[in-house]
Design an enzyme around this catalytic site. Structure first.
Site, PDB file in Angstrom:
ATOM      1  CG  ASP A 118      30.866  42.619  30.002  1.00  0.00           C
ATOM      2  OD1 ASP A 118      31.240  43.750  29.884  1.00  0.00           O
ATOM      3  OD2 ASP A 118      29.896  42.413  31.048  1.00  0.00           O
TER       4      ASP A 118
ATOM      5  CG  ASN B 103      30.173  34.052  42.605  1.00  0.00           C
ATOM      6  OD1 ASN B 103      30.327  33.152  43.155  1.00  0.00           O
ATOM      7  ND2 ASN B 103      29.613  35.348  42.921  1.00  0.00           N
ATOM      8  CE  LYS B 104      22.941  39.355  40.796  1.00  0.00           C
ATOM      9  NZ  LYS B 104      21.891  38.597  40.356  1.00  0.00           N
TER      10      LYS B 104
END
EC number: 2.7.1.23
Length: 270
Positions: free
Chosen positions: A49, A168-169
Site C-alpha cells: 500500500d 484512523n482505525k
C-alpha cells in the site's frame, strides 16, 4: 484490447519488488503496451500500500485521467488486487481493461494557509494528520465555519472512507465504505478533564461540510499527507474538504471493499 495503452510500472526498493517489475515489464512489452512515465493511462504499483500511495502522489496532478492497479509482493495490501505470482493474469486483465469501468474512491482535499498568505493544496487517499513535534497541540476546530471545540492533545487525524481502515482505525476510528462520501476526524490522545473538554470520539463529517483547524501560534507543527511528512511554522488554518476529486482503480478483478476489510483484519471465519 490494449490498443497501445500507455502504462508505467512503479516498484519499491526491495529486491522482490524490483524483480517483479522487471518480469512484468517484459510481459507487457510482448503485448505492445507503451511505456510512458510522463502521461500514462495506467500506473501499476508493485509492492504494498505504501508503494501505491507513493505512486498516487507522483501523479497527483493527473488523477482525473490516470488509473491505478496494485500488485503486492508481501503481505496482502488493502489497495492491491494481484500477487507477484499472478503476472500473466495482470497482463490479461490490463489488456481487457475498460476505463469506463474504473472504480473510484473519494479523496480529501487539504488546504494549508500560512500567515504570509502562502497556501499549499494537496489531496490524500488515506489521511492527513497534524501534530506538534514534542508538546501538546492546541487548536480550534470549526465545522463549516462554526467553532465546534478547542482541542488539546497529541493531534488530529482527518481520513477518507478508504483511509478509515488505516491509521484512523488504529486510533479508534470507525471503518467506512467508500460509497459513504464523508470525512472522518479522530482525536489523537486528547486531554479530557474538568478543565479541558473535547468530544472524545471520532466524528463522521458530511461531504457538504468543511473541517477547519486553527492551530495556536507555534513553530513546530508536523503535517502528513498520507505517508508524506512535513514540518511547518506560521500556520494560519488547515481546511479539509471533499471537492469531488477521486482516485481511479482499473477494474481488473477489483476486490470488493468489505472483502478487503475481512481479508486484511479478520481472515477466514470458522
Amino acid at each position: 484490447m490494449n490498443f497501445g495503452k500507455k502504462i508505467w510500472v512503479i516498484g519499491n526498493s526491495s529486491e522482490k519488488s524490483q524483480k517483479t517489475v522487471t518480469a512484468l515489464k517484459k510481459l507487457l512489452k510482448v503485448e505492445h503496451f507503451i511505456f510512458d512515465d510522463i502521461n500514462p493511462e495506467i500506473v501499476v504499483s508493485v509492492g504494498g500500500d505504501g508503494t501505491l500511495l507513493r505512486a498516487m502522489h507522483m501523479y497527483e496532478s493527473q488523477l482525473d485521467r490516470v488509473r491505478f492497479l496494485g500488485v503486492h509482493t508481501g503481505h496482502l495490501g488493502f489497495y492491491t488486487d494481484f500477487t507477484d505470482h499472478e503476472l500473466f493474469e495482470v497482463v490479461q486483465a490490463l489488456k481487457n481493461e475498460n476505463f469506463r469501468e474504473a472504480v473510484h474512491y473519494p479523496l480529501v482535499k487539504v488546504k494549508v494557509s500560512f500567515d504570509d498568505g502562502y497556501q499549499i493544496v494537496r489531496h490524500v487517499l488515506n489521511e492527513s494528520t497534524i501534530r506538534r513535534a514534542s508538546k501538546t497541540m492546541l487548536g480550534d476546530v470549526q465545522i463549516s465555519g462554526e467553532l465546534f471545540e478547542r482541542f488539546r492533545g497529541d493531534g488530529l487525524s482527518i481520513s477518507t472512507p478508504t483511509g478509515s481502515t488505516a491509521y484512523n482505525k488504529s486510533i479508534g476510528g470507525a471503518v467506512m465504505h467508500p460509497r459513504v462520501e464523508a470525512m472522518q476526524i479522530a482525536e489523537i490522545a486528547s486531554l479530557n478533564n474538568r478543565v479541558y473538554r473535547t468530544l472524545g470520539s471520532p466524528m463522521i463529517v458530511a461531504k457538504k461540510d468543511t473541517i477547519t483547524v486553527i492551530p495556536a501560534a507555534e513553530d513546530d507543527y508536523s503535517l502528513t499527507f498520507d505517508q508524506l511528512s512535513f514540518e511547518y511554522k506560521n500556520i494560519k488554518t488547515i481546511e479539509y474538504s471533499m471537492d469531488g476529486a477521486t482516485i481511479a482503480f482499473a477494474n481488473c478483478a477489483h476486490t470488493p471493499f468489505w472483502e478487503r476489510v475481512k481479508t486484511s483484519f479478520i481472515g477466514e471465519v470458522e
